[in-house]
Design an enzyme around this catalytic site. Structure first.
Site, PDB file in Angstrom:
ATOM      1  N   GLU A 166      -8.195   4.100  -2.758  1.00  0.00           N
ATOM      2  CA  GLU A 166      -8.618   5.059  -1.645  1.00  0.00           C
ATOM      3  C   GLU A 166      -8.929   6.424  -2.096  1.00  0.00           C
ATOM      4  O   GLU A 166      -8.415   7.000  -2.846  1.00  0.00           O
ATOM      5  CB  GLU A 166      -7.420   5.182  -0.590  1.00  0.00           C
ATOM      6  CG  GLU A 166      -7.060   4.034   0.065  1.00  0.00           C
ATOM      7  CD  GLU A 166      -5.890   4.166   1.090  1.00  0.00           C
ATOM      8  OE1 GLU A 166      -5.686   5.502   1.651  1.00  0.00           O
ATOM      9  OE2 GLU A 166      -5.234   3.233   1.366  1.00  0.00           O
ATOM     10  N   TYR A 173      -7.215  11.977  -2.316  1.00  0.00           N
ATOM     11  CA  TYR A 173      -8.400  12.485  -0.904  1.00  0.00           C
ATOM     12  C   TYR A 173      -8.571  13.875  -1.306  1.00  0.00           C
ATOM     13  O   TYR A 173      -7.799  14.511  -1.919  1.00  0.00           O
ATOM     14  CB  TYR A 173      -7.329  12.210   0.107  1.00  0.00           C
ATOM     15  CG  TYR A 173      -7.593  10.950   0.906  1.00  0.00           C
ATOM     16  CD1 TYR A 173      -8.538  10.295   1.581  1.00  0.00           C
ATOM     17  CD2 TYR A 173      -6.385  10.082   0.714  1.00  0.00           C
ATOM     18  CE1 TYR A 173      -8.607   9.070   1.983  1.00  0.00           C
ATOM     19  CE2 TYR A 173      -6.226   8.622   1.276  1.00  0.00           C
ATOM     20  CZ  TYR A 173      -7.561   8.351   1.641  1.00  0.00           C
ATOM     21  OH  TYR A 173      -7.371   6.897   2.566  1.00  0.00           O
ATOM     22  N   ASN A 187       0.831  -1.274  -0.042  1.00  0.00           N
ATOM     23  CA  ASN A 187      -0.023  -0.020   0.106  1.00  0.00           C
ATOM     24  C   ASN A 187       0.914   1.138   0.105  1.00  0.00           C
ATOM     25  O   ASN A 187       1.839   1.212   0.762  1.00  0.00           O
ATOM     26  CB  ASN A 187      -0.915  -0.097   1.247  1.00  0.00           C
ATOM     27  CG  ASN A 187      -1.565   1.548   1.436  1.00  0.00           C
ATOM     28  OD1 ASN A 187      -2.543   1.810   0.775  1.00  0.00           O
ATOM     29  ND2 ASN A 187      -0.970   2.135   2.373  1.00  0.00           N
ATOM     30  N   GLU A 188       0.624   2.121  -0.893  1.00  0.00           N
ATOM     31  CA  GLU A 188       1.335   3.592  -0.978  1.00  0.00           C
ATOM     32  C   GLU A 188       2.876   3.169  -0.809  1.00  0.00           C
ATOM     33  O   GLU A 188       3.557   3.732   0.111  1.00  0.00           O
ATOM     34  CB  GLU A 188       0.685   4.491   0.183  1.00  0.00           C
ATOM     35  CG  GLU A 188      -0.528   4.873  -0.359  1.00  0.00           C
ATOM     36  CD  GLU A 188      -1.340   6.110   0.614  1.00  0.00           C
ATOM     37  OE1 GLU A 188      -0.474   6.438   1.377  1.00  0.00           O
ATOM     38  OE2 GLU A 188      -2.291   6.619   0.175  1.00  0.00           O
TER      39      GLU A 188
END
Ligand code: AHR
Length: 513
Positions: free
Chosen positions: A317, A262, A193-194
């Site tokens: 996300e 985001y 992840n990331e």
């Protein structure tokens, strides 16, 4: 004479304003399906998402539960038809060692959750609990593997433990010893992840090599396990990340690239979740609508290497991110959810629907009590947020045929800046019913929209609307039903012309038959 001079421009302006919002719907031009996994969610060991949100422990006698999983939350999520759920992180995933979370709970070692407040993680919610919960929910699990601090061996063991047939390895024996006699179905696997951040601060060239190594040991040459491998994707507009992965990963070794974006105003000053002003609202919406450009540009890079679109973009996300609620732990990312969040959700889902030829999965961050949650809990109480209601209203698009729309919108202007006030998407479901979802992000002006239908003769129109007088309105534990969808009577069908009026900050979903 003076009067006439004023009158003519005024008439011209008013008809011009009315004509600004037009949508052309092409009802017989659908070719791509909206994968229901676009309506996916994400649950991380973060704050009260798992503990208190989804899981209260099997010895809890005050909150109704089955094997520790909250019944109230499950009932609400079933209604939402959650198609896919990503777990256990997020940043947490690259510190997680799955073997610590299986077997008798009293014997499970604990760890420190270093990313999210250094709190003790007792591992009482682990692989069996998560996968059983997904089965109960009817959601496909998406397991995020530890590439940052794990090993290829550990990841390969996790696949064996969860999916291989009984008796095929010590891992399947362990599964049986832990009370699960048959494999679960786990198709989706994330490789880190990331990786550019909390997943190891890697450069993309390095990650591409690591990816190839991990992917190799997950399955055999021909991927007979039919694992769907998702590479840790770019942050926002890091197009270099996507370009290098597309160049360096053999097409047969991956199925999707991730993308995280985001809607945050400023990482150093995110602003409050409820008491925000117009300029903060505008800035959030600017970030949310940026998704259109991000998806378009990342997809264009993928097109160069994969013109037949065999690989997907998984926006694994997304959502709004504000300051935590006053008095709560800063590392727990607990925030309220207003009509601003409904605007983010409605607009983002419209974008994903319209890009369903490449975007096949998206996971809203996060499902309960963290960031743009669909459910908030407070001990035994729960609230369904405005975001929940948008997701539920948009359910009609799951696995439906996307119908192209072209939108000409009025501007929503704040100071010298402007955004398009109206956005939309449409689909035709398996019963031949068409749905159009419409969003008006303008905080002050209602928008009249003329929808011209091409290629269909609809006889009836119905709808539902989510709206509120103020964009800061939210559902609280005291007043949980302040914002709920209601019947919408404002659509008029006249031949191939449909007119609707959307109040400020509202979401409407129309059903056409
Ligand atoms: O969703 C919260 C965090 O945001 C995730 O753990 C991480 O992947 C991202 O930076």
């Amino acid at each position: 004479m003076m009067k006439k001079l004023f009158l003519i421009p005024a008439l011209f302006v008013s008809s011009f304003v009315l004509a600004q919002n037009t949508i052309a719907l092409f009802a017989n031009k659908g070719k791509d399906t909206i994968n229901k996994n676009i309506y996916g969610h994400f649950a991380e060991h973060l704050g009260r998402c798992i503990y208190g949100g989804l899981y209260v422990g099997d010895s809890n006698k005050t909150i109704p539960n089955k094997d520790g999983i909250r019944l109230d939350v499950m009932a609400a999520l079933k209604k939402l038809k959650v198609p896919v759920l990503r777990w256990p992180g997020g940043c947490f995933a690259d510190t997680y060692h799955w073997k610590d979370g299986v077997g008798p709970k009293a014997q499970r070692p604990s760890m420190l959750n270093v990313w999210w407040g250094n709190v003790k993680e007792d591992n009482s919610f682990g692989t069996n609990e998560f996968l059983n919960m997904c089965e109960e929910l009817g959601a496909e699990p998406y397991l995020s593997g530890n590439v940052g601090s794990g090993t290829p061996h550990e990841l390969s063991d996790w696949i064996k433990y969860t999916t291989h047939p009984n008796g095929s390895s010590p891992m399947t024996d362990l599964r049986q010893a832990n009370g699960r006699t048959t494999p679960w179905k786990v198709k989706f696997w994330g490789l880190g992840n990331e990786a550019w951040g909390c997943g190891g601060n890697m450069k993309v060239e390095y990650y591409a090599n690591i990816y190839r190594q991990y992917a190799t040991f997950m399955t055999d040459w021909g991927n007979s396990d039919k694992i769907y491998r998702i590479a840790s994707g770019a942050s926002d507009d890091d197009y270099h990340w996507t370009e290098v992965l597309m160049k360096e990963l053999p097409l047969k070794m991956f199925d999707a690239l991730g993308l995280h974006h985001y809607s945050v105003i400023n990482w150093g000053k995110k602003g409050p979740s409820t008491n925000f002003n117009e300029s903060e609202y505008f800035a959030t919406m600017k970030q949310a609508l940026l998704m259109e450009e991000l998806v378009t540009k990342h997809s264009a890079i993928m097109d160069k290497y994969d013109p037949k679109k065999t690989k997907s973009l998984a926006v694994d996300e997304w959502g709004g991110w504000y300051d935590v609620e006053p008095g709560t732990n800063g590392a727990f990312l607990y925030q309220q959810n207003t009509m601003r969040d409904a605007m983010i959700a409605g607009s983002s889902l419209n974008i994903f629907n319209n890009h369903c030829d490449r975007v096949k999965m998206a996971n809203l961050a996060q499902i309960v009590n963290v960031l743009q949650a669909v459910i908030l809990t407070n001990d035994e109480k729960i609230i369904l947020t405005p975001t929940y209601h948008v997701m539920e209203m948009y359910n009609v698009h799951h696995d439906a045929l996307m119908l192209p729309v072209t939108v000409t919108s009025a501007d929503y202007t704040v100071g010298k800046e402007k955004l398009k006030a109206v956005n939309a998407s449409a689909s035709k479901d398996k019963n031949g019913v068409t749905h159009i979802s419409l969003v008006n992000i303008d905080s002050k002006k209602a928008q009249e929209i003329t929808i011209i239908v091409n290629g269909a003769n609809y006889k009836t129109v119905n709808g539902r609307i989510l709206k509120s007088d103020k964009m800061q309105t939210y559902n609280s534990f005291e007043n949980p039903d302040t914002i709920v969808p209601v019947a919408y009577e404002g659509a008029k069908l006249n031949g191939n012309k449909l007119t609707v009026k959307l109040p400020p900050v509202s979401v409407v979903v129309l059903e056409l038959k």
